[in-house]
Design an enzyme around this catalytic site. Structure first.
Site, PDB file in Angstrom:
ATOM      1  N   ASP A 123      81.317  70.436  33.471  1.00 56.25           N
ATOM      2  CA  ASP A 123      81.661  69.019  33.469  1.00 56.25           C
ATOM      3  C   ASP A 123      82.454  68.640  34.723  1.00 56.25           C
ATOM      4  O   ASP A 123      82.732  67.466  34.952  1.00 56.25           O
ATOM      5  CB  ASP A 123      82.461  68.660  32.214  1.00 56.25           C
ATOM      6  CG  ASP A 123      81.826  67.512  31.439  1.00 56.25           C
ATOM      7  OD1 ASP A 123      80.722  67.088  31.823  1.00 56.25           O
ATOM      8  OD2 ASP A 123      82.424  67.054  30.453  1.00 56.25           O
ATOM      9  N   LYS A 127      73.066  66.974  23.471  1.00 49.13           N
ATOM     10  CA  LYS A 127      73.214  67.944  24.552  1.00 49.13           C
ATOM     11  C   LYS A 127      72.669  69.308  24.149  1.00 49.13           C
ATOM     12  O   LYS A 127      72.007  69.986  24.948  1.00 49.13           O
ATOM     13  CB  LYS A 127      74.689  68.045  24.963  1.00 49.13           C
ATOM     14  CG  LYS A 127      75.212  66.790  25.649  1.00 49.13           C
ATOM     15  CD  LYS A 127      76.726  66.760  25.734  1.00 49.13           C
ATOM     16  CE  LYS A 127      77.201  65.445  26.328  1.00 49.13           C
ATOM     17  NZ  LYS A 127      78.669  65.306  26.321  1.00 49.13           N
ATOM     18  N   GLN A 136      84.026  68.404  24.581  1.00 48.36           N
ATOM     19  CA  GLN A 136      83.675  67.017  24.297  1.00 48.36           C
ATOM     20  C   GLN A 136      84.927  66.146  24.214  1.00 48.36           C
ATOM     21  O   GLN A 136      85.854  66.446  23.473  1.00 48.36           O
ATOM     22  CB  GLN A 136      82.892  66.932  22.983  1.00 48.36           C
ATOM     23  CG  GLN A 136      82.415  65.541  22.632  1.00 48.36           C
ATOM     24  CD  GLN A 136      81.388  65.009  23.616  1.00 48.36           C
ATOM     25  OE1 GLN A 136      80.530  65.739  24.109  1.00 48.36           O
ATOM     26  NE2 GLN A 136      81.472  63.726  23.912  1.00 48.36           N
TER      27      GLN A 136
END
Length: 306
Positions: A123, A56, A100
């Site tokens: 997200d 990422k 994460q």
């Protein structure tokens, strides 16, 4: 191995999206002298999570964005993670924040996700942004569900009017992708059924589907006898299975039995090379949007007082 289905190349599709994002980033830097910034929080030393974070970060930098990752020890407590998130919330150079997952068991994941500024929640997992998605006016669509929809649209398999079956009801994929595809609009408008451990006559439900989204986290769960001829399968699963013949000793497979299902499907995404690369591309697009909202608050339809 003979494959009857059209194998959807997520890697090539993701490259197209990332080129589009890079153009948007270059325009923002040129007009506003602002580079979108992505902040990533990683707790622990899980090898797979570390690889995801590096991918990422690399993708963000290749698109012209700035990227900053903070890695905390595996024995960190919830308060330690919250402190990092709060620092990123207050940093004007960071427009998008990604925590994460999964995190170590002692961390209260729900509390951490709620601590992310909804305006930086690229997200799309903050309860406020999840609610906006359910209402049909999302600020940020979670990256994997967004990748699923983009794959369907760009491969010519619009979900509009189709019977879509989602296998799995996770907060990260199953629930949001079901909400996303059932909304009004030409890019959705599907009749969606969500299957889970309590589903009766699972085979009958999947056999009636035009599109199946497999997101159960079980290797090769979806088999050829569960699908009808011509079905479109989007495989979200990333599972490791033993492969002694390989140097690494394992291989990646999806939630669908690719060899069998591809004989009946009209189109299918591979693992790897399908949803994974597109998920990263959609995360970058969300980060670009977050930076746009920062510079032009009026573009955010969900800003307070709108």
């Amino acid at each position: 191995m003979f494959v009857a289905a059209n194998v959807i190349n997520g890697t090539r599709m993701a490259a197209q999206v990332r080129d589009e994002v890079a153009s948007g980033v270059a325009e923002m830097i040129d007009k506003h002298e602002v580079a979108p910034g992505l902040g990533v929080v990683l707790v622990g030393d899980d090898a797979a999570s570390a690889v995801y974070v590096r991918n990422k970060e690399r993708a963000a930098r290749e698109s012209g964005m700035s990227s900053r990752s903070v890695t905390l020890p595996a024995d960190s407590e919830t308060a330690d993670v919250l402190a990092v998130v709060h620092l990123l919330n207050d940093d004007d150079d960071i427009h998008g924040i990604l925590v994460q997952l999964p995190m170590p068991a002692q961390i209260d994941e729900s509390r951490v996700l709620r601590s992310v500024d909804p305006r930086k929640d690229v997200d799309g997992l903050h309860p406020y942004n999840m609610g906006l998605l359910m209402r049909g006016s999302p600020r940020f669509v979670p990256a994997t569900p967004a990748a699923v929809r983009e794959i369907l649209l760009r491969s010519g398999h619009s979900p509009s009017g189709k019977r879509v079956v989602v296998l799995g009801r996770s907060d990260i994929v199953g629930k949001p992708v079901a909400n996303l595809l059932m909304q009004r609009g030409s890019d959705a408008n599907a009749t969606v059924t969500v299957c889970h451990t309590g589903t009766v006559d699972l085979y009958g439900v999947t056999a009636a589907a035009d599109i199946i989204i497999a997101a159960v986290g079980r290797p090769r769960f979806l088999t050829a006898d569960m699908v009808s001829e011509g079905v479109v399968v989007v495989d979200v699963g990333i599972n490791t299975i033993a492969a002694p013949e390989r140097k690494r000793g394992y291989r990646l497979v999806g939630d669908a039995d690719f060899d069998g299902v591809s004989q009946k499907a009209s189109a299918i995404t591979p693992v790897p090379g399908g949803v994974g690369p597109m998920t990263i591309a959609m995360l970058l697009r969300n980060t670009l949007d977050a930076a746009r909202f920062y510079n032009h608050p009026h573009l955010d339809p969900n800003r307070p007082g709108f």
